[in-house]
Design a protein around this motif. Structure first.
Motif, PDB file in Angstrom:
ATOM      1  N   VAL A  47       5.448 -14.707  43.525  1.00 26.12           N
ATOM      2  CA  VAL A  47       4.957 -13.952  44.685  1.00 26.12           C
ATOM      3  C   VAL A  47       5.977 -12.894  45.095  1.00 26.12           C
ATOM      4  O   VAL A  47       5.639 -11.718  45.314  1.00 26.12           O
ATOM      5  N   GLU A  48       7.233 -13.276  45.208  1.00 30.75           N
ATOM      6  CA  GLU A  48       8.285 -12.357  45.669  1.00 30.75           C
ATOM      7  C   GLU A  48       8.523 -11.229  44.672  1.00 30.75           C
ATOM      8  O   GLU A  48       8.744 -10.081  45.057  1.00 30.75           O
ATOM      9  N   LEU A  49       8.464 -11.551  43.375  1.00 33.81           N
ATOM     10  CA  LEU A  49       8.725 -10.537  42.351  1.00 33.81           C
ATOM     11  C   LEU A  49       7.458  -9.792  41.930  1.00 33.81           C
ATOM     12  O   LEU A  49       7.519  -8.887  41.104  1.00 33.81           O
ATOM     13  N   VAL A  50       6.304 -10.174  42.512  1.00 27.76           N
ATOM     14  CA  VAL A  50       4.998  -9.622  42.147  1.00 27.76           C
ATOM     15  C   VAL A  50       4.849  -9.702  40.623  1.00 27.76           C
ATOM     16  O   VAL A  50       4.602  -8.713  39.929  1.00 27.76           O
ATOM     17  N   ALA A  51       5.041 -10.915  40.127  1.00 28.28           N
ATOM     18  CA  ALA A  51       5.127 -11.113  38.681  1.00 28.28           C
ATOM     19  C   ALA A  51       4.021 -12.033  38.169  1.00 28.28           C
ATOM     20  O   ALA A  51       3.434 -12.808  38.930  1.00 28.28           O
ATOM     21  N   GLU A  52       3.781 -11.947  36.894  1.00 26.25           N
ATOM     22  CA  GLU A  52       2.819 -12.815  36.220  1.00 26.25           C
ATOM     23  C   GLU A  52       3.427 -14.206  36.051  1.00 26.25           C
ATOM     24  O   GLU A  52       4.614 -14.345  35.754  1.00 26.25           O
ATOM     25  N   MET A  53       2.607 -15.230  36.258  1.00 23.28           N
ATOM     26  CA  MET A  53       3.085 -16.613  36.128  1.00 23.28           C
ATOM     27  C   MET A  53       2.206 -17.385  35.167  1.00 23.28           C
ATOM     28  O   MET A  53       0.987 -17.246  35.182  1.00 23.28           O
ATOM     29  N   ASP A  54       2.808 -18.195  34.350  1.00 24.41           N
ATOM     30  CA  ASP A  54       2.081 -19.113  33.481  1.00 24.41           C
ATOM     31  C   ASP A  54       2.813 -20.448  33.501  1.00 24.41           C
ATOM     32  O   ASP A  54       3.905 -20.569  34.075  1.00 24.41           O
ATOM     33  N   LEU A  55       2.208 -21.445  32.906  1.00 25.56           N
ATOM     34  CA  LEU A  55       2.806 -22.770  32.811  1.00 25.56           C
ATOM     35  C   LEU A  55       3.412 -22.941  31.426  1.00 25.56           C
ATOM     36  O   LEU A  55       2.900 -22.406  30.437  1.00 25.56           O
ATOM     37  N   LEU A  56       4.510 -23.681  31.362  1.00 23.72           N
ATOM     38  CA  LEU A  56       5.131 -24.007  30.080  1.00 23.72           C
ATOM     39  C   LEU A  56       5.155 -25.524  29.950  1.00 23.72           C
ATOM     40  O   LEU A  56       5.954 -26.209  30.580  1.00 23.72           O
ATOM     41  N   LEU A  57       4.263 -26.036  29.133  1.00 22.26           N
ATOM     42  CA  LEU A  57       4.132 -27.478  28.964  1.00 22.26           C
ATOM     43  C   LEU A  57       5.013 -27.955  27.815  1.00 22.26           C
ATOM     44  O   LEU A  57       4.991 -27.374  26.729  1.00 22.26           O
ATOM     45  N   VAL A  58       5.794 -28.982  28.081  1.00 19.71           N
ATOM     46  CA  VAL A  58       6.707 -29.539  27.083  1.00 19.71           C
ATOM     47  C   VAL A  58       6.431 -31.033  26.969  1.00 19.71           C
ATOM     48  O   VAL A  58       6.397 -31.743  27.975  1.00 19.71           O
ATOM     49  N   ARG A  59       6.246 -31.502  25.751  1.00 23.58           N
ATOM     50  CA  ARG A  59       5.962 -32.927  25.524  1.00 23.58           C
ATOM     51  C   ARG A  59       6.985 -33.509  24.550  1.00 23.58           C
ATOM     52  O   ARG A  59       7.257 -32.928  23.494  1.00 23.58           O
ATOM     53  N   LYS A  60       7.539 -34.623  24.923  1.00 19.19           N
ATOM     54  CA  LYS A  60       8.540 -35.282  24.081  1.00 19.19           C
ATOM     55  C   LYS A  60       7.900 -35.939  22.865  1.00 19.19           C
ATOM     56  O   LYS A  60       6.799 -36.493  22.945  1.00 19.19           O
ATOM     57  N   ILE A  61       8.608 -35.890  21.742  1.00 16.46           N
ATOM     58  CA  ILE A  61       8.250 -36.685  20.561  1.00 16.46           C
ATOM     59  C   ILE A  61       9.179 -37.893  20.564  1.00 16.46           C
ATOM     60  O   ILE A  61      10.397 -37.749  20.433  1.00 16.46           O
ATOM     61  N   GLY A  62       8.601 -39.072  20.730  1.00 23.88           N
ATOM     62  CA  GLY A  62       9.405 -40.281  20.790  1.00 23.88           C
ATOM     63  C   GLY A  62       9.742 -40.822  19.416  1.00 23.88           C
ATOM     64  O   GLY A  62       9.053 -40.546  18.419  1.00 23.88           O
ATOM     65  N   ALA A  63      10.810 -41.593  19.345  1.00 23.81           N
ATOM     66  CA  ALA A  63      11.216 -42.213  18.084  1.00 23.81           C
ATOM     67  C   ALA A  63      10.247 -43.329  17.714  1.00 23.81           C
ATOM     68  O   ALA A  63       9.651 -43.960  18.594  1.00 23.81           O
ATOM     69  N   PRO A  64      10.077 -43.607  16.432  1.00 22.91           N
ATOM     70  CA  PRO A  64       9.188 -44.695  16.006  1.00 22.91           C
ATOM     71  C   PRO A  64       9.609 -46.029  16.634  1.00 22.91           C
ATOM     72  O   PRO A  64      10.749 -46.461  16.482  1.00 22.91           O
ATOM     73  N   GLY A  65       8.680 -46.637  17.365  1.00 23.93           N
ATOM     74  CA  GLY A  65       8.945 -47.924  17.998  1.00 23.93           C
ATOM     75  C   GLY A  65       9.774 -47.833  19.264  1.00 23.93           C
ATOM     76  O   GLY A  65       9.981 -48.840  19.952  1.00 23.93           O
ATOM     77  N   HIS A  66      10.266 -46.659  19.597  1.00 20.03           N
ATOM     78  CA  HIS A  66      11.076 -46.451  20.807  1.00 20.03           C
ATOM     79  C   HIS A  66      10.696 -45.104  21.414  1.00 20.03           C
ATOM     80  O   HIS A  66      11.467 -44.147  21.364  1.00 20.03           O
ATOM     81  N   GLU A  67       9.498 -45.043  21.988  1.00 24.84           N
ATOM     82  CA  GLU A  67       8.951 -43.774  22.452  1.00 24.84           C
ATOM     83  C   GLU A  67       9.783 -43.146  23.560  1.00 24.84           C
ATOM     84  O   GLU A  67       9.729 -41.930  23.775  1.00 24.84           O
ATOM     85  N   GLU A  68      10.567 -43.978  24.272  1.00 22.84           N
ATOM     86  CA  GLU A  68      11.389 -43.419  25.356  1.00 22.84           C
ATOM     87  C   GLU A  68      12.548 -42.588  24.816  1.00 22.84           C
ATOM     88  O   GLU A  68      13.127 -41.755  25.530  1.00 22.84           O
ATOM     89  N   LEU A  69      12.907 -42.785  23.549  1.00 22.09           N
ATOM     90  CA  LEU A  69      13.988 -42.029  22.922  1.00 22.09           C
ATOM     91  C   LEU A  69      13.408 -40.789  22.256  1.00 22.09           C
ATOM     92  O   LEU A  69      12.647 -40.886  21.303  1.00 22.09           O
ATOM     93  N   GLY A  70      13.767 -39.634  22.748  1.00 19.23           N
ATOM     94  CA  GLY A  70      13.199 -38.401  22.222  1.00 19.23           C
ATOM     95  C   GLY A  70      13.906 -37.941  20.956  1.00 19.23           C
ATOM     96  O   GLY A  70      15.132 -37.825  20.929  1.00 19.23           O
ATOM     97  N   ILE A  71      13.120 -37.694  19.917  1.00 19.62           N
ATOM     98  CA  ILE A  71      13.689 -37.116  18.704  1.00 19.62           C
ATOM     99  C   ILE A  71      13.384 -35.620  18.636  1.00 19.62           C
ATOM    100  O   ILE A  71      13.830 -34.928  17.731  1.00 19.62           O
ATOM    101  N   GLY A  72      12.626 -35.151  19.607  1.00 17.50           N
ATOM    102  CA  GLY A  72      12.264 -33.743  19.652  1.00 17.50           C
ATOM    103  C   GLY A  72      11.226 -33.510  20.722  1.00 17.50           C
ATOM    104  O   GLY A  72      10.953 -34.379  21.560  1.00 17.50           O
ATOM    105  N   ALA A  73      10.644 -32.312  20.697  1.00 25.76           N
ATOM    106  CA  ALA A  73       9.647 -31.963  21.701  1.00 25.76           C
ATOM    107  C   ALA A  73       8.717 -30.890  21.148  1.00 25.76           C
ATOM    108  O   ALA A  73       9.064 -30.161  20.222  1.00 25.76           O
ATOM    109  N   ILE A  74       7.528 -30.816  21.740  1.00 21.87           N
ATOM    110  CA  ILE A  74       6.574 -29.744  21.470  1.00 21.87           C
ATOM    111  C   ILE A  74       6.586 -28.826  22.678  1.00 21.87           C
ATOM    112  O   ILE A  74       6.455 -29.277  23.814  1.00 21.87           O
TER     113      ILE A  74
END
Length: 225
Positions: A47-74
């Motif tokens: 609003v202040e910068l009169v700029a275009e806004m979009d969302l950036l969605l990031v999803r973790k890739i969990g380790a096999p059998g340990h989804e809480e441990l991130g091996i990467g992200a999309i």
């Protein structure tokens, strides 16, 4: 307001952050909000910068059998990116088939969340743009790091990470991932992000949808060519 609070709420933080970002207004920047907590902050910046806004969605890739441990992200975008933590991948040795399967699963979730928040509106192309990534704060920096690495592969002209609060060591590390980090408060010792807000109520899906629609109603100049 607690003794540690620097901001009344996310909107207050966004207005204060916007003042530090005013010098980018002439660049027709693209403001990318990390949902959900980053959206109210980014809204005020846009609003202040009169700029275009979009969302950036990031999803973790969990380790096999340990989804809480991130091996990467999309990382979402016109061209979604897979950002792997090469050290952990070498250590754990997940199969390519596992990574491909998890990538497809997380891409489907990203598509679902984008439809919820933005309907049929596709991601904004960030190629050649000044991109400002906004969140409500950083604790460990994992999501921000993945986001910045994914963005870089979409070839923006310049990438800025802007947050109200983050630990000083995280800011230093993230400065290597982008052109500039703008952080209003880097306290030491660092507490949880919510400790620096008087009101840190969770941002819900309805608020995200409302703010996205509100920003779309504002008139904005066309991006620089």
């Amino acid at each position: 307001m607690t003794s540690h609070s620097q901001f009344k709420n996310r909107h207050d933080a966004g207005k204060k952050l916007a003042k530090a970002l005013k010098r980018f207004a002439g660049d027709s920047p693209l403001i990318l909000a990390l949902p959900r907590g980053g959206v109210p902050v980014a809204y005020e910046v846009a609003v202040e910068l009169v700029a275009e806004m979009d969302l950036l969605l990031v999803r973790k890739i969990g380790a096999p059998g340990h989804e809480e441990l991130g091996i990467g992200a999309i990382v979402d975008g016109v061209h979604p990116q897979v950002v792997l933590n090469e050290g952990i991948v070498r250590q754990l040795g997940p199969s390519p088939a596992y990574i491909q399967s998890e990538t497809r699963k997380q891409l489907a979730i990203i598509a679902q969340r984008r439809r919820l928040y933005r309907g049929s509106t596709p991601p904004v192309d960030m190629r050649g743009r000044t991109v400002i990534v906004v969140d409500d704060g950083i604790a460990t920096g994992g999501t921000a790091r993945a986001a910045l690495r994914g963005i870089k592969q979409n070839h923006p002209a310049r990438t800025i990470l802007a947050v109200p609060v983050a630990p000083a060591d995280c800011v230093e590390q993230l400065e290597r991932e982008c052109d500039e980090v703008i952080c209003l408060v880097s306290p030491s010792p660092f507490y949880a992000v919510g400790a620096y807000y008087a009101d840190f109520t969770q941002t819900g899906d309805e608020e995200v949808i409302h703010l996205v629609h509100e920003i779309e109603r504002l008139e904005r100049p066309s991006p620089l060519q």
